[in-house]
Design a protein around this motif. Sequence first.
Motif, PDB file in Angstrom:
ATOM      1  N   ALA A   1      21.726   7.889  -5.861  1.00 61.90           N
ATOM      2  CA  ALA A   1      21.321   9.410  -5.363  1.00 61.90           C
ATOM      3  C   ALA A   1      19.829   9.090  -4.880  1.00 61.90           C
ATOM      4  O   ALA A   1      19.475   9.933  -3.749  1.00 61.90           O
ATOM      5  CB  ALA A   1      21.328  10.310  -6.437  1.00 61.90           C
ATOM      6  N   LEU A   2      18.818   8.281  -5.355  1.00 65.03           N
ATOM      7  CA  LEU A   2      17.639   8.217  -4.732  1.00 65.03           C
ATOM      8  C   LEU A   2      17.534   7.427  -3.613  1.00 65.03           C
ATOM      9  O   LEU A   2      17.069   8.077  -2.622  1.00 65.03           O
ATOM     10  CB  LEU A   2      16.981   7.290  -5.837  1.00 65.03           C
TER      11      LEU A   2
ATOM     12  N   THR B   1      11.947  13.554  -8.014  1.00 62.94           N
ATOM     13  CA  THR B   1      11.437  13.939  -9.641  1.00 62.94           C
ATOM     14  C   THR B   1      12.790  14.545 -10.313  1.00 62.94           C
ATOM     15  O   THR B   1      12.823  14.070 -11.402  1.00 62.94           O
ATOM     16  CB  THR B   1      10.597  15.187  -9.459  1.00 62.94           C
ATOM     17  N   SER B   2      13.618  15.150  -9.632  1.00 65.06           N
ATOM     18  CA  SER B   2      14.775  15.756 -10.424  1.00 65.06           C
ATOM     19  C   SER B   2      15.613  14.661 -10.687  1.00 65.06           C
ATOM     20  O   SER B   2      16.282  14.704 -12.085  1.00 65.06           O
ATOM     21  CB  SER B   2      15.743  16.836  -9.343  1.00 65.06           C
ATOM     22  N   ASP B   3      16.047  13.805 -10.144  1.00 67.91           N
ATOM     23  CA  ASP B   3      16.565  12.423 -10.408  1.00 67.91           C
ATOM     24  C   ASP B   3      15.981  11.666 -11.695  1.00 67.91           C
ATOM     25  O   ASP B   3      16.714  11.473 -12.490  1.00 67.91           O
ATOM     26  CB  ASP B   3      16.831  11.689  -9.288  1.00 67.91           C
ATOM     27  N   VAL B   4      14.884  11.460 -11.481  1.00 67.24           N
ATOM     28  CA  VAL B   4      14.111  10.884 -12.652  1.00 67.24           C
ATOM     29  C   VAL B   4      14.028  11.661 -14.011  1.00 67.24           C
ATOM     30  O   VAL B   4      14.403  11.085 -15.011  1.00 67.24           O
ATOM     31  CB  VAL B   4      12.695  10.376 -12.313  1.00 67.24           C
TER      32      VAL B   4
ATOM     33  N   GLN C   1      19.032  11.775 -19.610  1.00 68.18           N
ATOM     34  CA  GLN C   1      20.405  10.891 -20.237  1.00 68.18           C
ATOM     35  C   GLN C   1      20.066   9.696 -21.020  1.00 68.18           C
ATOM     36  O   GLN C   1      20.819   9.272 -22.018  1.00 68.18           O
ATOM     37  CB  GLN C   1      21.206  10.399 -19.076  1.00 68.18           C
ATOM     38  N   GLY C   2      19.168   9.057 -20.568  1.00 69.45           N
ATOM     39  CA  GLY C   2      18.463   7.713 -21.355  1.00 69.45           C
ATOM     40  C   GLY C   2      18.059   8.152 -22.875  1.00 69.45           C
ATOM     41  O   GLY C   2      18.429   7.567 -23.655  1.00 69.45           O
ATOM     42  N   ILE C   3      17.304   9.238 -22.993  1.00 68.45           N
ATOM     43  CA  ILE C   3      16.800   9.789 -24.243  1.00 68.45           C
ATOM     44  C   ILE C   3      18.135   9.890 -24.978  1.00 68.45           C
ATOM     45  O   ILE C   3      18.260   9.692 -26.281  1.00 68.45           O
ATOM     46  CB  ILE C   3      15.922  10.770 -24.337  1.00 68.45           C
TER      47      ILE C   3
ATOM     48  N   LEU D   1      23.980  15.896 -21.773  1.00 64.84           N
ATOM     49  CA  LEU D   1      24.645  17.041 -21.064  1.00 64.84           C
ATOM     50  C   LEU D   1      23.745  17.731 -20.218  1.00 64.84           C
ATOM     51  O   LEU D   1      23.654  17.995 -19.117  1.00 64.84           O
ATOM     52  CB  LEU D   1      25.548  18.145 -21.685  1.00 64.84           C
ATOM     53  N   ALA D   2      22.510  17.879 -20.663  1.00 67.72           N
ATOM     54  CA  ALA D   2      21.252  18.563 -19.949  1.00 67.72           C
ATOM     55  C   ALA D   2      20.881  17.841 -18.897  1.00 67.72           C
ATOM     56  O   ALA D   2      20.708  18.413 -17.649  1.00 67.72           O
ATOM     57  CB  ALA D   2      20.251  19.035 -20.833  1.00 67.72           C
ATOM     58  N   GLY D   3      20.765  16.502 -18.781  1.00 65.18           N
ATOM     59  CA  GLY D   3      20.557  15.493 -17.722  1.00 65.18           C
ATOM     60  C   GLY D   3      21.668  15.466 -16.612  1.00 65.18           C
ATOM     61  O   GLY D   3      21.390  15.694 -15.645  1.00 65.18           O
TER      62      GLY D   3
END
Length: 304
Positions: free
Chosen positions: A88-89, A128-131, A137-139, A158-160
């Motif tokens: 996506a980036l 910024t949104s993708d990061v 998701q990583g957390i 899910l929030a990510g």
Amino acid sequence: MTSPEYYFSYKPVNIAPEVVAVIFLTIAVLTTIQAFKSRGPKWLLVLPVTAFCEAVGYAFRVVCIYWTTLGTFTATSLFLLLPPNALALTNYKTLGEIVRRSRVLLPDHQKPKVFWLKPRFLTWFFFTSDVFSFLLQGIGVGISTQDDKRDLAKYTVLAGLYVQLFFFAVFLVITMYVLVDKRFVVACGPRDVSPRQAKRRLFWVIIATTILLYIRSIYRVAEFVGGYGSKIYGTEWLFYLFDTVLVLISFAVYMQSFIGYHFRSHMYNDTVVPGTGAGNTKLHAYQISAEYTELNQNQQSYHA
């Protein structure tokens, strides 16, 4: 060592992850060659790096078949969930570059004034949104290693994913606007006979891969909403269909119409002068539609 069923809710099939890992390694090599051969911008190296990370993820999946631990399962989850976000980036940066390089060729009174068509905003807003989505998701995957915090991990991931889906939709809307706006143009690649064809080709890549990533994210949302032991989570062929296959098709699209050929360093100048360049290489000047300005009346070509 734990049984694979404890983490996957099924026993992963053999052979398939090995084959997929080799395919992604091959893609990493081929996209690296394309990036250098096209003499495109260095940020396109994100593609081979992403393919390599996917290969690592499937290698960990192979390990899990024979030796399943919390560490190997977590590594598998991280390397298979997160790397596609980098694709996506690539799309965000590509659209930002189209807008930035098109603005150079336009007189001030024809340059878009709206903030969401400014190159810096386009690139950094979506970056910024993708990061942010990537970190959530990583957390979430990291928290999932603790049994008493699985619900928290689920909702964090899910929030990510929801953040990602929202910005995918916004990005597609802006992409369609730029596609139909004749002020935004794309330089020809080796197989293009006109800037109009080049623009269609490049936007096909952006739109097709974004839609594929969108479908993948919907699958991931369904997987995490159902949670461990659900029908979707516990069906392996769904993972290969809606994750593996969609990511592979995305790479096939990138490779079939490689972005780098539209962004060669010698193709863009603040003052576009046809016929410049080293040796026999000719600059294919932007041709903006007649209602704006005529930069070059004759079709020119440059060697691949």
